[in-house]
Design a protein around this motif. Structure first.
Motif, PDB file in Angstrom:
ATOM      1  N   GLY A 133      39.586  36.013  35.824  1.00  0.00           N
ATOM      2  CA  GLY A 133      40.863  35.320  35.662  1.00  0.00           C
ATOM      3  C   GLY A 133      40.717  33.811  35.688  1.00  0.00           C
ATOM      4  O   GLY A 133      41.696  33.100  35.932  1.00  0.00           O
ATOM      5  N   MET A 134      39.514  33.315  35.407  1.00  0.00           N
ATOM      6  CA  MET A 134      39.273  31.869  35.399  1.00  0.00           C
ATOM      7  C   MET A 134      39.268  31.361  33.960  1.00  0.00           C
ATOM      8  O   MET A 134      39.199  32.137  33.004  1.00  0.00           O
ATOM      9  CB  MET A 134      37.950  31.544  36.094  1.00  0.00           C
ATOM     10  N   ALA A 155      31.634  21.646  44.162  1.00  0.00           N
ATOM     11  CA  ALA A 155      32.818  21.300  44.948  1.00  0.00           C
ATOM     12  C   ALA A 155      32.629  19.966  45.673  1.00  0.00           C
ATOM     13  O   ALA A 155      33.559  19.151  45.761  1.00  0.00           O
ATOM     14  CB  ALA A 155      33.120  22.411  45.948  1.00  0.00           C
ATOM     15  N   LYS A 156      31.440  19.732  46.190  1.00  0.00           N
ATOM     16  CA  LYS A 156      31.176  18.475  46.904  1.00  0.00           C
ATOM     17  C   LYS A 156      31.366  17.268  45.980  1.00  0.00           C
ATOM     18  O   LYS A 156      31.860  16.212  46.393  1.00  0.00           O
ATOM     19  CB  LYS A 156      29.732  18.482  47.452  1.00  0.00           C
ATOM     20  N   ARG A 157      30.994  17.453  44.713  1.00  0.00           N
ATOM     21  CA  ARG A 157      31.106  16.350  43.756  1.00  0.00           C
ATOM     22  C   ARG A 157      32.548  16.082  43.335  1.00  0.00           C
ATOM     23  O   ARG A 157      32.926  14.932  43.113  1.00  0.00           O
ATOM     24  CB  ARG A 157      30.265  16.642  42.497  1.00  0.00           C
ATOM     25  N   VAL A 158      33.342  17.155  43.176  1.00  0.00           N
ATOM     26  CA  VAL A 158      34.648  16.975  42.529  1.00  0.00           C
ATOM     27  C   VAL A 158      35.832  17.063  43.475  1.00  0.00           C
ATOM     28  O   VAL A 158      36.954  16.699  43.099  1.00  0.00           O
ATOM     29  CB  VAL A 158      34.833  18.012  41.394  1.00  0.00           C
ATOM     30  N   ALA A 254      41.947  30.575  43.105  1.00  0.00           N
ATOM     31  CA  ALA A 254      40.611  30.019  43.316  1.00  0.00           C
ATOM     32  C   ALA A 254      40.288  28.930  42.310  1.00  0.00           C
ATOM     33  O   ALA A 254      40.759  28.935  41.168  1.00  0.00           O
ATOM     34  CB  ALA A 254      39.563  31.127  43.229  1.00  0.00           C
ATOM     35  N   ASP A 255      39.452  28.004  42.742  1.00  0.00           N
ATOM     36  CA  ASP A 255      38.960  26.946  41.864  1.00  0.00           C
ATOM     37  C   ASP A 255      37.666  27.371  41.170  1.00  0.00           C
ATOM     38  O   ASP A 255      37.395  26.976  40.041  1.00  0.00           O
ATOM     39  CB  ASP A 255      38.700  25.668  42.667  1.00  0.00           C
ATOM     40  N   ILE A 256      36.859  28.164  41.893  1.00  0.00           N
ATOM     41  CA  ILE A 256      35.554  28.604  41.384  1.00  0.00           C
ATOM     42  C   ILE A 256      35.365  30.062  41.784  1.00  0.00           C
ATOM     43  O   ILE A 256      35.689  30.452  42.910  1.00  0.00           O
ATOM     44  CB  ILE A 256      34.401  27.759  41.977  1.00  0.00           C
ATOM     45  N   ALA A 257      34.824  30.868  40.874  1.00  0.00           N
ATOM     46  CA  ALA A 257      34.447  32.245  41.197  1.00  0.00           C
ATOM     47  C   ALA A 257      32.978  32.434  40.851  1.00  0.00           C
ATOM     48  O   ALA A 257      32.512  31.962  39.806  1.00  0.00           O
ATOM     49  CB  ALA A 257      35.303  33.244  40.419  1.00  0.00           C
ATOM     50  N   VAL A 258      32.240  33.099  41.730  1.00  0.00           N
ATOM     51  CA  VAL A 258      30.817  33.366  41.490  1.00  0.00           C
ATOM     52  C   VAL A 258      30.527  34.826  41.790  1.00  0.00           C
ATOM     53  O   VAL A 258      31.327  35.530  42.420  1.00  0.00           O
ATOM     54  CB  VAL A 258      29.908  32.456  42.343  1.00  0.00           C
ATOM     55  N   PHE A 277      26.761  34.519  37.918  1.00  0.00           N
ATOM     56  CA  PHE A 277      27.756  33.844  37.082  1.00  0.00           C
ATOM     57  C   PHE A 277      28.536  32.831  37.899  1.00  0.00           C
ATOM     58  O   PHE A 277      28.603  32.908  39.129  1.00  0.00           O
ATOM     59  CB  PHE A 277      28.716  34.846  36.418  1.00  0.00           C
ATOM     60  N   MET A 278      29.113  31.874  37.199  1.00  0.00           N
ATOM     61  CA  MET A 278      30.053  30.937  37.788  1.00  0.00           C
ATOM     62  C   MET A 278      31.169  30.683  36.784  1.00  0.00           C
ATOM     63  O   MET A 278      30.910  30.380  35.614  1.00  0.00           O
ATOM     64  CB  MET A 278      29.395  29.609  38.157  1.00  0.00           C
ATOM     65  N   ALA A 279      32.397  30.841  37.233  1.00  0.00           N
ATOM     66  CA  ALA A 279      33.568  30.575  36.408  1.00  0.00           C
ATOM     67  C   ALA A 279      34.464  29.595  37.157  1.00  0.00           C
ATOM     68  O   ALA A 279      34.579  29.660  38.385  1.00  0.00           O
ATOM     69  CB  ALA A 279      34.320  31.867  36.108  1.00  0.00           C
ATOM     70  N   VAL A 280      35.097  28.692  36.409  1.00  0.00           N
ATOM     71  CA  VAL A 280      35.862  27.617  37.051  1.00  0.00           C
ATOM     72  C   VAL A 280      37.186  27.385  36.327  1.00  0.00           C
ATOM     73  O   VAL A 280      37.400  27.838  35.205  1.00  0.00           O
ATOM     74  CB  VAL A 280      35.057  26.287  37.059  1.00  0.00           C
ATOM     75  N   LYS A 281      38.050  26.649  37.005  1.00  0.00           N
ATOM     76  CA  LYS A 281      39.253  26.143  36.345  1.00  0.00           C
ATOM     77  C   LYS A 281      38.839  25.151  35.257  1.00  0.00           C
ATOM     78  O   LYS A 281      37.816  24.476  35.363  1.00  0.00           O
ATOM     79  CB  LYS A 281      40.157  25.441  37.357  1.00  0.00           C
ATOM     80  N   ASP A 282      39.692  25.025  34.256  1.00  0.00           N
ATOM     81  CA  ASP A 282      39.374  24.181  33.107  1.00  0.00           C
ATOM     82  C   ASP A 282      39.054  22.745  33.509  1.00  0.00           C
ATOM     83  O   ASP A 282      38.185  22.097  32.905  1.00  0.00           O
ATOM     84  CB  ASP A 282      40.554  24.192  32.121  1.00  0.00           C
ATOM     85  N   VAL A 283      39.690  22.238  34.543  1.00  0.00           N
ATOM     86  CA  VAL A 283      39.517  20.847  34.938  1.00  0.00           C
ATOM     87  C   VAL A 283      38.081  20.544  35.367  1.00  0.00           C
ATOM     88  O   VAL A 283      37.635  19.395  35.329  1.00  0.00           O
ATOM     89  CB  VAL A 283      40.515  20.475  36.063  1.00  0.00           C
TER      90      VAL A 283
END
Length: 937
Positions: A133-134, A155-158, A254-258, A277-283
Motif C-alpha cells: 500500500g505504499m 529516516a535519519k536523513r529525511v 507508515a512512511d516506509i515498509a520493508v 524490499f523497501m517501499a516508501v511514500k512518494d515524498v
C-alpha cells in the motif's frame, strides 16, 4: 593426473594449451612463467604450493556433493521468523532459477540489452508497492534486516525530528534488531528497544514488525500518528503474503515498509539469498537506497525501462553516498515477481487464506486441549504456553518436525504454504490433552484488520496463470536480453566468467534448498561441511588466517572488514583512529563503506601511471599519523595494473598502527600467484560471484566473505541471533547467502590448485592478448612493467570526442549492433572503456570481440575523415532497433551497414528491442510501477 581429473578445467578455461603457447609467443614470451615474472612484482609473486584437494571430474564432484547434502536433515519446519517453506513452481524453477539466460546476466546498466529483466524487476516493484500500500518500491535489497537498517538511515536523513534516537519494538525479528544495532553503533545512533515508544520522548523513527515476531497483529495507527506528530517516521517490517488479507502499512500511515519476498517462490536455503524490499511514500522516492527501475522512452519515443535516479550513486557521490549497496537480489526478486504473476491476486489470496485457516484450526484445537494461545490476533504464527516443552520437542523430533523455542514455557508455531492437513494433525498430536478444558469459545479472525483495498490489478498479474502462458512470458522477456549464454560480457572489474551447470544444479537440491537457517546444528552437518571446506580453501588461497562467509555482497564484505578493524582499535582503547585513506581510483563502495563505519575519508592521489602517488601518501600519513585507522586499496589496481610498490604502501601504514584493507574485486588476477594476507593485507573481501563462479543473476545474488589476519580473527562477524554488545553482525543469518555456497565449493573442488592457478594465468593472458590486438586502434591508458596489463585494461576513447564528437557511450551502444554487451563505461576514468575478458572465453570469442572493436574504430575513422556525418552516423544512432527496419529509413547509411556490420553478425544476430534509451526523460518523468500494456502498443 588422469585425463578425467582435467576434464572440468578444460571446459572452464576457454583457451587450448596450443593457443596459450601461441599467444605467449606472440607477446614475446617463451613460457607462462617468463610472462608472469615480468608482470607481477617480485616482492609479492609467490609459487608456493597449497594443500587443496585433488580435482574431481564433474560426475565425481556431483556425487561427493550429493552425499554432503544428505547430511542435512530436512525436517518439516514451523520455525518461521522471516523464513518459510514455500512451493517454487516448477515452471519458474526450470525456466528462471536454472536458466542461464536469467542467472548469467549482468546488472542492467545497459538498458537497451536488458529490457526483459528490467520489465521483470518493474513487475517486482509494482507487486511490492501494491501489497504494502505504499507509493513506490525499489527493485530489491540484500535481505530483510539490511532493508530495515537502510530504512533507519533513510529516516535519519529525511526526518523532521532532530532526535538521535531510533525506537525498535521488542517483538521485532531478532536478526533484524541485530543488524539495525550494528548499523547504528558506529554512527552514534541511539537505539531504544521496548514494547511502546515513550510518549514523552521524540524519535526520528520507530520500527514495528507487522505481524510481529510472536505472530500478533496490532493496530499501529495510533503509534504511527504519535511518532509522526513529533517529526519522526514510522517504519513497518511486514510480510507480503499476510498483506493479501491484512490492512497494509500504507493503510496504517507508515512512511516506509520493508520485508522479504522469500515466501513468494524462493527456497529458504539456510538463510539466502532472498530479495529484501523497501517501499516508501512518494515524498521519499529520491532518497530511496538501492536500485529503482523507471519507465522512460527511447530515441524514437518508444516506451522502455531503465535504472532510475541513483544508479551507482557510490561512484558519483563516494564518501557522501547514503548507502554502499551497489548490488541487489535481482534473480530472486525476478523469481518472486513471476510467482505473483503465475498465481495472480486471487491465487495469492487463496494461499494466504489457506494458511490462515490452518493456523486458526490448530489454535482452536490446542485451546480445547487446555493450552493457552498467547496471541489472539494472528495470521500464520502462534505462541503456545505449556509446562513441559521438552516432551513436546522429543515428540516433534520423532516426527521430523522443528518448532521454535521462545522461552522455557513457550513454543512458537509458524504455518505456511506447504502446511498440509496431515501436518496440522501431526502438530495436534504433539501436544497432550491437559484435561483442563477452557470455557467453550472459538478463536476467530478479527475482521477489523481485513484488507479493504484491491491489489495487483495490472494486466501482467492477471494474464499468465496457465503454465503455457507463464512459460511464454518468461521466454519473451529473456529473448530481449544479452547474458553470458549469448556472448562474452567484457566488463572491467566484474569478472563475468563461466557459471558451469554442474556448479549450479546442486543449489536446487532438497538437502540445500529446504533447510531453515535456525534449524538445530545436528540437522545441518552438510552445510557445516561445505562452510568448513570453503573457509579452509579460501584461507589458503588468500593467505589469511580466518574467513567469514557471512557478508552477502562485496559491499557488505567491505563494511564487515572495516568494522573488524574498528572493533580492534576500540578493543585496544585506540578511539582516536578515525581516518581511512583511499586512493582516488578506488571502487566507489570503498569510501561509502568507510563513512558507514564513521570514518573520515582522506583521498590519496594517483600519479600519471594510475598508481598510488607515494609522495602524496607519505605526506598525508605524516599529517594524520596515529589517527589512521586503515587504508583501502584495490589490487591489482582499478586501472588494471600490478602496482610495484604495494608492499611499501602496506609497510608505511603498518608503521603508523593502521590496517590495510585490500578490496578483493580483482582477486581473479591473484589466485595462486600472490596472497594478500602475506604481502601486507590485513583484511580483504572476496567476490564469490566473480572469482569463484557464483553468477551475477542480473545484479545479484552475491557473497562477499572476508579474510583476516590472526589479530583480527576475534572481530569477525557474529551470529545475529547471539552476539554481545561489543560485537556485530552483517547479514540476517550466520552464514549469509548459504544456499549458493555449493557453487563455489564445486568450482574449487573440480579445478584444484593447479587449474585455479591456470585460470588466473589465462585470464591475465587473455587481457594482454586483447590489449595487443587493439593497441594500434585504441590507446591503452595504463600499463605496468614491459607494457603489460593485469586482468583488465582501459581503452582511452576520449580523443574521439575532440576529433569527431564520438564518446564512450556511442561505442558502447554500437557494440550492441555487433551483438555484444559493452565494457565498463566511463569508470574508473570518465570517457574510457574498461575491458576484462576472463579465462572462460575461447580464442574465437576474443577475436570476434576484437573484430567488433576494430570495426567500430573504422566507423569512427570514417567520421573523422568526413565520409560519415558527425551527427547522422552508425554510432550516434546506435543501437538500431528492429522496429527501425520497418519504418521510414532516413539515415545516411544502409540497413545492411546498421544491422550487419560484419559477416559474423549475419550468423549470430541479436536484435535490440528498443533504440537508445533517454535517461534524462526517465528521471524527469519518474514512473516506477507497471505502465499500462496499451503504452507498449
Amino acid at each position: 593426473m588422469s585425463q578425467n581429473s582435467k576434464e572440468f578445467s578444460q571446459r572452464h578455461i576457454g583457451l587450448k594449451d596450443s593457443e596459450i603457447n601461441h599467444i605467449l609467443h606472440d607477446l614475446g614470451y617463451g613460457s607462462m612463467e617468463d610472462f608472469l615474472d615480468k608482470l607481477i612484482p617480485n616482492s609479492i609473486y609467490s609459487k608456493k604450493e597449497l594443500n587443496l584437494p585433488d580435482p574431481l571430474d564433474e560426475p565425481s564432484a556431483l556425487r561427493a556433493l550429493k552425499e554432503i547434502s544428505k547430511k542435512n536433515k530436512v525436517f518439516k519446519t514451523f520455525i518461521g521468523q522471516g523464513f518459510y517453506n514455500c512451493n517454487v513452481p516448477a515452471v519458474i524453477k526450470r525456466n528462471v532459477f536454472e536458466n542461464p539466460g536469467w542467472y548469467t546476466s549482468y546488472t542492467p546498466y545497459q538498458p537497451e540489452i536488458a529490457q526483459g529483466r528490467l520489465e521483470a524487476l518493474m513487475n517486482y516493484q509494482t507487486m511490492v508497492s501494491d501489497l504494502t500500500g505504499m507509493d513506490i518500491s525499489n527493485a530489491s535489497l540484500l535481505d530483510e534486516p539490511t532493508s530495515a537498517a537502510e530504512a533507519m538511515m533513510l529516516a535519519k536523513r529525511v526526518a523532521k525530528s532532530k532526535s538521535n534516537t531510533f525506537f525498535i519494538n521488542s517483538k521485532t525479528f531478532k536478526q533484524t534488531i541485530s543488524i539495525i544495532k550494528t548499523r547504528a553503533k558506529p554512527l552514534g545512533v541511539e537505539i531504544e528497544i521496548g514494547d511502546h515508544p515513550d510518549k514523552g520522548r521524540e524519535y526520528f523513527a520507530a520500527y514495528f514488525q507487522y505481524p510481529n515476531a510472536e505472530g500478533s497483529i496490532e493496530d499501529l495507527e495510533s503509534v504511527t500518528k504519535d511518532i509522526q506528530a513529533k517529526g519522526g517516521l514510522m517504519i513497518i517490517g511486514t510480510d507480503l503474503l499476510a498483506l493479501t488479507l491484512l490492512k497494509t502499512p500504507g493503510d496504517l500511515g507508515a512512511d516506509i515498509a520493508v520485508g522479504s519476498a522469500q515466501r513468494f517462490g524462493v527456497p529458504m536455503g539456510f538463510g539466502g539469498p532472498h530479495a529484501g524490499f523497501m517501499a516508501v511514500k512518494d515524498v521519499y522516492k529520491r532518497s530511496l537506497p538501492g536500485r529503482l527501475i523507471g519507465l522512460t522512452q527511447d530515441s524514437k519515443g518508444r516506451p522502455c525501462y531503465r535504472l532510475a535516479l541513483q544508479t551507482r550513486e557510490q561512484h558519483i557521490r563516494r564518501e557522501k553516498a547514503t548507502s554502499n549497496i551497489c548490488t541487489a537480489q535481482a534473480l530472486l526478486a525476478i523469481m518472486s515477481s513471476f510467482y505473483a504473476i503465475y498465481h495472480g491476486p486471487n491465487g495469492l489470496k487463496s494461499i494466504a487464506s489457506d494458511v490462515k485457516e490452518k493456523t486458526l484450526k490448530i489454535a482452536n484445537e490446542l485451546s480445547r486441549k487446555g493450552y493457552v494461545i498467547k496471541n489472539n490476533n494472528f495470521f500464520d504464527t502462534l505462541v503456545v504456553e505449556l509446562e513441559n516443552p521438552e516432551q513436546v520437542h522429543l515428540r516433534a523430533k520423532d516426527k521430523k518436525i522443528n518448532l521454535r523455542v521462545i522461552s522455557e514455557k513457550e513454543l512458537g508455531l509458524s504455518f505456511d504454504e506447504m502446511t498440509t492437513d496431515q501436518d496440522v494433525n501431526n502438530i495436534s498430536e504433539l501436544f497432550e490433552d491437559l484435561k483442563k478444558p477452557l470455557k467453550k469459545y472459538e478463536i476467530n479472525w478479527d475482521k477489523s484488520f481485513d484488507r479493504k483495498t484491491e491489489y495487483l490489478n495490472h494486466e501482467v498479474f492477471n494474464s499468465h496463470h496457465s503454465e503455457t502462458q507463464i512459460l511464454r512470458y518468461i521466454r519473451s522477456l529473456s529473448d530481449k536480453d544479452i547474458a553470458l549464454d549469448r556472448c562474452m560480457i567484457p566488463l572491467g572489474s566484474c569478472t563475468m566468467k563461466l557459471n558451469a551447470t554442474s556448479e549450479m544444479i546442486p543449489v536446487g537440491w532438497n538437502g540445500f534448498a529446504n533447510v531453515h537457517p535456525h534449524a538445530p546444528t545436528d540437522q545441518t552437518e552438510g552445510y557445516q561441511k561445505i562452510i568448513c571446506d570453503l573457509e579452509d580453501w579460501l584461507s589458503q588461497i588468500t593467505g589469511y588466517e580466518a574467513i567469514s562467509l557471512q557478508p552477502n555482497a562485496g559491499s557488505q564484505g567491505e563494511y564487515a572488514g572495516l568494522l573488524a578493524i574498528d572493533s580492534f582499535h576500540k578493543a585496544n582503547n585506540d578511539h582516536d583512529r578515525n581516518i581511512c585513506l583511499i586512493p582516488e581510483s578506488a571502487h566507489g563502495t570503498n569510501p561509502a563503506s568507510a563513512q558507514m563505519v564513521g570514518y573520515e575519508v582522506v583521498v590519496i592521489d594517483c600519479d600519471e601511471n594510475g598508481d598510488i602517488d607515494f609522495d602524496d601518501l607519505k605526506n598525508k600519513v605524516n599529517t594524520h599519523k596515529n589517527k589512521i585507522a586503515a587504508m583501502m586499496i584495490t589490487y591489482p589496481s582499478t586501472h588494471g595494473v600490478f602496482e610495484e610498490r604495494v608492499k611499501d604502501v602496506c609497510d608505511l601504514i603498518h608503521n603508523f598502527g593502521g590496517f590495510i584493507y585490500i578490496d578483493g574485486a580483482n582477486f581473479n588476477a591473484m589466485v595462486g600467484t600472490c596472497y594478500p594476507g602475506e604481502f601486507g593485507g590485513d583484511v580483504s573481501h572476496l567476490n564469490l560471484h566473480k572469482t569463484f563462479c557464483i553468477p551475477h543473476g542480473g545484479g545479484g545474488p552475491g557473497v562477499g566473505p572476508i579474510g583476516v589476519v590472526e589479530k583480527l580473527k576475534p572481530y569477525l562477524p557474529k551470529d545475529p541471533l547471539n552476539f554481545a554488545d561489543s560485537e556485530y553482525s552483517i547479514s540476517g543469518t550466520h552464514y549469509g547467502s548459504a544456499s549458493i555456497l555449493p557453487i563455489s565449493w564445486m568450482y574449487i573442488a573440480m579445478m584444484g590448485e593447479d587449474h585455479l592457478r591456470k585460470a588466473t594465468q589465462v585470464a591475465i593472458l587473455n587481457t594482454n592478448y586483447l590489449a595487443k590486438r587493439l593497441k594500434d586502434h585504441y590507446k591503452i591508458l595504463y600499463t605496468g612493467n614491459e607494457g603489460l596489463v593485469a586482468h583488465e585494461c582501459i581503452l582511452d576513447v576520449r580523443p574521439f570526442k575532440e576529433s569527431c564528437g564520438i564518446e564512450a557511450e556511442d561505442i558502447a551502444k554500437r557494440l550492441i549492433d555487433y551483438g555484444f554487451h559493452a565494457p565498463t563505461m566511463s569508470w574508473p576514468v570518465a570517457g574510457t572503456l574498461m575491458i576484462e575478458p576472463t579465462e572462460s572465453e575461447s580464442l574465437d570469442e576474443l577475436n570476434r570481440f576484437c573484430d567488433a572493436m576494430i570495426g567500430i574504430r573504422n566507423e569512427i575513422k570514417a567520421i573523422e575523415d568526413g565520409i560519415s556525418d558527425k551527427e547522422d552516423n552508425l554510432l550516434k544512432n546506435a543501437p538500431h532497433c528492429i522496429d527501425d527496419a520497418i519504418e521510414d529509413w532516413n539515415y545516411s547509411y544502409t540497413k545492411k551497414e546498421a544491422y550487419y556490420p560484419n559477416n559474423q553478425t549475419k550468423l549470430q544476430k541479436y536484435w535490440p528491442p528498443v533504440g537508445r534509451v533517454d535517461n534524462v526523460y526517465g528521471d524527469r518523468n519518474l514512473v516506477c510501477t507497471c505502465p499500462s500494456i496499451k503504452d507498449f502498443k
